[in-house]
Design a protein around this motif. Sequence first.
Motif, mmCIF file in Angstrom:
data_model
loop_
_atom_site.group_PDB
_atom_site.id
_atom_site.type_symbol
_atom_site.label_atom_id
_atom_site.label_comp_id
_atom_site.label_asym_id
_atom_site.label_seq_id
_atom_site.Cartn_x
_atom_site.Cartn_y
_atom_site.Cartn_z
ATOM 1 N N UNK A 164 -4.774 -32.123 -40.575
ATOM 2 C CA UNK A 164 -5.848 -31.530 -39.780
ATOM 3 C C UNK A 164 -6.281 -32.715 -38.670
ATOM 4 N N UNK A 165 -6.190 -32.409 -37.515
ATOM 5 C CA UNK A 165 -6.761 -33.124 -36.319
ATOM 6 C C UNK A 165 -7.988 -32.427 -35.767
ATOM 7 N N UNK A 166 -9.148 -32.954 -35.903
ATOM 8 C CA UNK A 166 -10.215 -32.295 -35.262
ATOM 9 C C UNK A 166 -10.774 -32.845 -34.023
ATOM 10 N N UNK A 167 -11.403 -31.841 -33.145
ATOM 11 C CA UNK A 167 -11.735 -32.102 -31.848
ATOM 12 C C UNK A 167 -12.706 -31.047 -31.417
ATOM 13 N N UNK A 168 -13.669 -31.482 -30.434
ATOM 14 C CA UNK A 168 -14.302 -30.522 -30.000
ATOM 15 C C UNK A 168 -13.764 -30.204 -28.728
ATOM 16 N N UNK A 169 -13.712 -29.063 -28.325
ATOM 17 C CA UNK A 169 -13.066 -28.242 -26.904
ATOM 18 C C UNK A 169 -14.108 -27.507 -26.201
ATOM 19 N N UNK A 199 -7.387 -28.415 -35.035
ATOM 20 C CA UNK A 199 -8.765 -27.641 -35.157
ATOM 21 C C UNK A 199 -9.710 -27.992 -34.133
ATOM 22 N N UNK A 200 -10.018 -26.992 -33.478
ATOM 23 C CA UNK A 200 -10.854 -27.372 -32.261
ATOM 24 C C UNK A 200 -12.171 -26.364 -32.169
ATOM 25 N N UNK A 201 -13.226 -27.179 -32.245
ATOM 26 C CA UNK A 201 -14.626 -26.292 -32.494
ATOM 27 C C UNK A 201 -15.200 -26.482 -30.962
ATOM 28 N N UNK A 202 -15.288 -25.289 -30.537
ATOM 29 C CA UNK A 202 -15.873 -24.990 -28.966
ATOM 30 C C UNK A 202 -17.205 -25.726 -29.097
ATOM 31 N N UNK A 203 -17.700 -26.474 -28.397
ATOM 32 C CA UNK A 203 -19.209 -27.040 -28.158
ATOM 33 C C UNK A 203 -19.396 -27.010 -26.627
ATOM 34 N N UNK A 204 -18.844 -25.700 -25.962
ATOM 35 C CA UNK A 204 -19.635 -25.510 -24.710
ATOM 36 C C UNK A 204 -20.848 -24.736 -25.040
ATOM 37 N N UNK A 205 -21.440 -24.404 -24.131
ATOM 38 C CA UNK A 205 -23.128 -24.015 -24.185
ATOM 39 C C UNK A 205 -23.417 -22.917 -25.079
ATOM 40 N N UNK A 206 -22.850 -21.553 -25.228
ATOM 41 C CA UNK A 206 -22.955 -20.756 -25.876
ATOM 42 C C UNK A 206 -22.762 -21.047 -27.329
ATOM 43 N N UNK A 207 -21.500 -21.275 -27.590
ATOM 44 C CA UNK A 207 -20.944 -21.623 -28.905
ATOM 45 C C UNK A 207 -21.923 -22.817 -29.408
ATOM 46 N N UNK A 208 -22.282 -23.956 -28.712
ATOM 47 C CA UNK A 208 -23.191 -24.880 -29.174
ATOM 48 C C UNK A 208 -24.226 -24.481 -29.727
ATOM 49 N N UNK A 209 -25.063 -23.685 -28.852
ATOM 50 C CA UNK A 209 -26.459 -23.041 -29.515
ATOM 51 C C UNK A 209 -26.310 -22.043 -30.497
ATOM 52 N N UNK A 210 -25.320 -21.505 -30.561
ATOM 53 C CA UNK A 210 -25.000 -20.274 -31.593
ATOM 54 C C UNK A 210 -24.368 -21.225 -33.086
#
Length: 290
Positions: free
Chosen positions: A138-143, A101-112
């Motif tokens: 589940x393996x969790x990571x920010x991508x 399970x990867x959560x996008x933490x790049x700029x736009x996704x982060x601020x949204x």
Amino acid sequence: MTTSSSEQGVSLGMPELPAPVYPDDVRARLEADAREVIARYPDSRSALLPLLHLVQSEEGHVTRTGMRFCADVLGLTTAEVTAVATFYTMYRRRPSGDYQVGVCTNTLCAVMGGDAIFEELQEHLGVGNGETTEDGKVTLEHIECNAACDFAPVVMVNWEFFDNQTPSSAKHLVDDLRAGRTVEPTRGAPLCTFKETARILAGFPDERPGAVEASGGAGPASLMGLRLARGETAPARVVHPRDGGPHDEPRDRAVHDPSPTQHLSSHDAPQDTSASDPAHPAGPTAEEGE
């Protein structure tokens, strides 16, 4: 009385023992698959990337045994294989879950809302970045960016898209994964396990019914430039302000309905907002070019 270096936890720099080999039956099966992969390339070493996916599909991560196998069949050194396996983040170096399970933490996704989603999932699952739940599910990571900014914030499971997420919808998603309930991505092929995904990435056909035909079509914002270039007129798009107060123009509900090329997963957040907090939907916006 003196204390030995081993008792003090000091490494003596002893060389690591050679990696164990696969059992004979596993190696024979992997060699047959490897020959099929290598035959696609004029230079055998070009097959290294798909072969790393192949050995990852065997154990769920790239082990020393897997890297030794790749080196053997390609005539490379283990150092050459290790250099590649440690460079690309899609190759896991330690045991991981059935679902990445990867959560996008790049700029736009982060601020949204991506940062909020990632923080709440860590607390909800009791794991940190790159860690796996005790049940091995589940393996969790920010991508980094998934090139789906018009669906921000985006969560991916085994590289399949789950769009417009909130902390609540993301927690519902991981709970269903851990419980073994059916989970449908927003776009793309039906979800499968990480090992199955790795074999597909190695270049072997996905034989599940409907998987190949499934599409990950672009969203309206992605296609806006193309529509304007074709001279198409964009429909007016008005949404309520953050305070939920009166608005002079009627709200156009049609903008939230999926197009024929857009599939909404039951695990997507409500389309009224893609912000992390459902109580604070996105403010007034207009389509690009209006």
